[in-house]
Design an enzyme around this catalytic site. Structure first.
Site, PDB file in Angstrom:
ATOM      1  CG  MET A  14      -1.984  -1.114   1.155  1.00  0.00           C
ATOM      2  SD  MET A  14      -3.051  -1.213   2.633  1.00  0.00           S
ATOM      3  CE  MET A  14      -1.969  -2.069   3.777  1.00  0.00           C
ATOM      4  CD  GLN A  66       3.108  -4.238  -5.828  1.00  0.00           C
ATOM      5  OE1 GLN A  66       2.898  -3.066  -5.562  1.00  0.00           O
ATOM      6  NE2 GLN A  66       2.125  -5.126  -5.978  1.00  0.00           N
ATOM      7  CB  CYS A  96      -1.135   0.354  -8.980  1.00  0.00           C
ATOM      8  SG  CYS A  96      -1.294   2.028  -8.318  1.00  0.00           S
ATOM      9  CG  HIS A 167      -7.996  -5.845  -6.041  1.00  0.00           C
ATOM     10  ND1 HIS A 167      -7.461  -4.680  -5.534  1.00  0.00           N
ATOM     11  CD2 HIS A 167      -9.318  -5.796  -5.741  1.00  0.00           C
ATOM     12  CE1 HIS A 167      -8.416  -3.966  -4.955  1.00  0.00           C
ATOM     13  NE2 HIS A 167      -9.557  -4.626  -5.083  1.00  0.00           N
ATOM     14  CG  ASN A 207      -5.977  -7.704  -2.551  1.00  0.00           C
ATOM     15  OD1 ASN A 207      -5.781  -6.841  -3.394  1.00  0.00           O
ATOM     16  ND2 ASN A 207      -6.039  -7.405  -1.274  1.00  0.00           N
ATOM     17  NE  ARG A 231      -9.125  -0.057   1.316  1.00  0.00           N
ATOM     18  CZ  ARG A 231     -10.329   0.163   0.826  1.00  0.00           C
ATOM     19  NH1 ARG A 231     -10.930   1.318   1.068  1.00  0.00           N
ATOM     20  NH2 ARG A 231     -10.944  -0.740   0.092  1.00  0.00           N
TER      21      ARG A 231
END
Length: 334
Positions: A14, A66, A96, A167, A207, A231
């Protein structure tokens, strides 16, 4: 324990959050969870020689780096630098959605070019001995995830990638902000779980939207190989990480209390201050330690108001901790 086993539960990369101080803090609650760095761009390492971005504490292991980029040679060199710095895994960002990432032709936009991702993975694998993994979306913009995702996984797996974190949201590169991309596109857990049936040999983690250990356990019991938490692990770290070793990894280790976690951070904080660092650089990641418990508001207020002041040190954190304990004693007596 092998890295794939650690990946049963991982914390997401993150930006501006999972820096080395955050990772050290998270490690005080779990010895087994796989931790990820913030995304580091390959150009920053290779062209900019920003080697400080690779700094990490030995206690952070197992820890994955990453990388962001789309130039296979540059990514290979950045991966080599990461492996030389001691990272246990190199992960390629294909998820992203930020404008900055799109302009650099990496991140979620790479879902449009599985062939390029495959070439990048192949080059990175040839450069390092540690695992090379991919974190991706189920698709972007007008793509049909039912078609795109299995084709993407097949193509990149053929290049040697054996572990993917998916994700479970599509990324909308046009029309939604990066923040909106974390919430608005609907989650499609069923699609991600079907990928495990199509690709039983791959290690697949889900995710997106995971907020509890019980939810993570449910995914593992349903056949997923791993779960990545973002989060929730940052804002409620004790809830997500303190019991993870016992509940997810079956380790017979005691669960530290939030107070014990806070006190375990004191030597690290003292060392950071002695090296010229500022208290808030560490404690900003610790504001959620008592989330949902008596004294949580006091803890947040004392640290957020005082940690950035000149001369702030570990005494401030001890003061915050004493006030939390006083609040908890008052509740117990009441």
């Amino acid at each position: 324990m092998k890295i794939n086993q650690h990946a049963r539960l991982s914390t997401a990369p993150m930006m501006d959050w999972t820096d080395r101080h955050c990772r050290f803090f998270h490690r005080q609650m779990s010895r087994e969870v796989l931790l990820y760095t913030e995304m580091v761009t390959a150009p920053a390492l290779v062209r900019g020689q920003a080697l400080h971005l690779l700094d990490h504490h030995p206690a952070e292991h197992p820890v994955a780096l990453q990388l962001g980029g789309s130039d296979s040679a540059e990514l290979a060199e950045a991966a080599r630098m990461g492996a030389a710095a001691g990272y246990d895994e190199i992960n390629l960002n294909v998820g992203c959605p930020s404008d900055r990432v799109q302009s650099g032709t990496f991140g979620a936009v790479l879902m449009r070019d599985a062939g390029l991702v495959a070439r990048c993975v192949q080059a990175m694998r040839a450069a390092v001995d540690v695992p090379v993994t991919v974190k991706c979306r189920i698709g972007v913009d007008e793509q049909d995830p039912e078609t795109v995702l299995p084709e993407f996984l097949a193509r990149v797996a053929a290049a040697g990638c054996e572990r993917f974190t998916i994700h479970a949201r599509k990324a909308w590169l046009q029309g939604l902000s990066p923040k909106e991309n974390r919430d608005i596109p609907p989650l499609d857990y069923d699609l991600v779980q079907r990928m495990k049936g199509l690709f039983p040999a791959l290690h697949l983690s889900v995710n997106g939207g995971v907020t509890s250990l019980s939810q993570a356990r449910a995914f593992l019991e349903a056949g997923m190989d791993g779960v990545m938490v973002g989060r929730a692990a940052y804002h409620q770290p004790w809830d997500l990480l303190a019991a993870a070793d016992r509940e997810i990894f079956g380790a017979a280790t005691p669960v530290p209390s939030p107070q014990e976690v806070a006190r375990a951070m004191l030597p690290y904080i003292e060392a950071h201050l002695a090296a010229g660092g500022r208290l808030h650089q560490v404690t900003r990641h610790m504001l959620g330690l008592f989330a949902g418990r008596p004294g949580a508001r006091i803890w947040r207020r004392v640290l957020s108001e005082g940690a950035s002041r000149d001369g702030a040190g570990s005494a401030l954190m001890l003061e915050a901790l004493e006030r939390v304990e006083a609040a908890q004693d008052a509740v117990a007596v009441g």
